[in-house]
Design a protein around this motif. Structure first.
Motif, PDB file in Angstrom:
ATOM      1  N   ASP A  94      37.901  18.824   6.251  1.00 57.16           N
ATOM      2  CA  ASP A  94      36.712  18.015   6.002  1.00 57.16           C
ATOM      3  C   ASP A  94      35.445  18.837   5.829  1.00 57.16           C
ATOM      4  OD1 ASP A  94      37.867  15.278   6.300  1.00 57.16           O
ATOM      5  OD2 ASP A  94      38.443  16.130   8.239  1.00 57.16           O
ATOM      6  N   ILE A  95      35.431  20.039   6.388  1.00 54.38           N
ATOM      7  CA  ILE A  95      34.261  20.911   6.319  1.00 54.38           C
ATOM      8  C   ILE A  95      34.749  22.343   6.526  1.00 54.38           C
ATOM      9  CG2 ILE A  95      33.768  20.701   8.794  1.00 54.38           C
ATOM     10  CD1 ILE A  95      30.763  20.628   7.991  1.00 54.38           C
ATOM     11  N   PRO A 115      32.087  20.070   2.106  1.00 52.28           N
ATOM     12  CA  PRO A 115      30.872  20.715   2.602  1.00 52.28           C
ATOM     13  C   PRO A 115      31.172  22.099   3.185  1.00 52.28           C
ATOM     14  CG  PRO A 115      31.032  18.461   3.417  1.00 52.28           C
ATOM     15  CD  PRO A 115      32.342  18.787   2.767  1.00 52.28           C
ATOM     16  N   ASN A 138      27.125  21.470  -2.149  1.00 52.93           N
ATOM     17  CA  ASN A 138      27.935  21.355  -0.937  1.00 52.93           C
ATOM     18  C   ASN A 138      27.726  22.520   0.028  1.00 52.93           C
ATOM     19  OD1 ASN A 138      29.267  23.145  -2.719  1.00 52.93           O
ATOM     20  ND2 ASN A 138      31.241  22.723  -1.786  1.00 52.93           N
TER      21      ASN A 138
END
Length: 189
Positions: A94-95, A115, A138
């Motif tokens: 997710d990151i 991101p 991002n």
């Protein structure tokens, strides 16, 4: 008799539904943090920094394995960064946390959707952030040791705070006082 049948039907239905509800909760994936790190996990400095990160995440309620999944990839050379970055993207984290411009650029090349939180010792604009006030894209994070960037941001904040200011003077010592300088080993003979 009708009340008993209704009760038994509701009880049986709830007993059958309970495992399905529990299964649905287990099936929900944990948010996953990807880390593209340089060096080696046996490096004491890296270990201290990761311990500090883990501690702070725990204080914020993010515990690896319970509330957060963590995927860590270690790059021993800069040549391995693009492949490891692509691996994290394939995993669908997710990151992604990156230390330094090389790792940040490798991840930025691999994805424009996930991101990226960088810890860089370079101008964030050099690794894809559109600007300091509103990075865009991002890429976000922090930069260390860039005096020009710090001053630029301070002036921006000063202008927001005091919009009528038209002149600003900055005094600075061009050389660090001897008492504050780091000690250097004596040079050779």
């Amino acid at each position: 008799m009708l009340e008993r049948r209704t009760f038994l039907t509701m009880a049986a239905g709830s007993l059958l539904a309970a495992p399905l509800a529990a299964w649905a909760q287990e099936a929900r994936a944990l948010p996953r943090l990807g880390m593209l790190l340089t060096g080696s996990p046996s490096d004491m400095r890296q270990s201290r920094e990761l311990d500090a990160l883990t501690k702070k995440l725990g204080e914020l309620g993010w515990v690896e394995g319970r509330t957060l999944g963590v995927e860590t990839r270690w790059a021993k050379t800069t040549d391995s960064l693009p492949g490891l970055a692509a691996d994290l993207v394939r995993l669908g984290v997710d990151i992604i946390l990156t230390p330094g411009p090389e790792a940040t650029n490798a991840v930025r090349t691999a994805t424009s959707a996930i991101p990226i939180v960088m810890i860089a010792s370079t101008d964030p604009r050099a690794v894809g952030a559109a600007g300091l006030a509103r990075p865009g894209g991002n890429v976000t994070g922090l930069t260390i040791g860039q005096f020009e960037l710090v001053m630029e941001k301070r002036l921006e904040l000063l202008k927001e705070t005091l919009p009528g200011v038209s002149h600003v003077a900055i005094l600075w010592v061009s050389e660090m006082p001897t008492a504050l300088r780091p000690s250097r080993p004596p040079r050779g003979p």
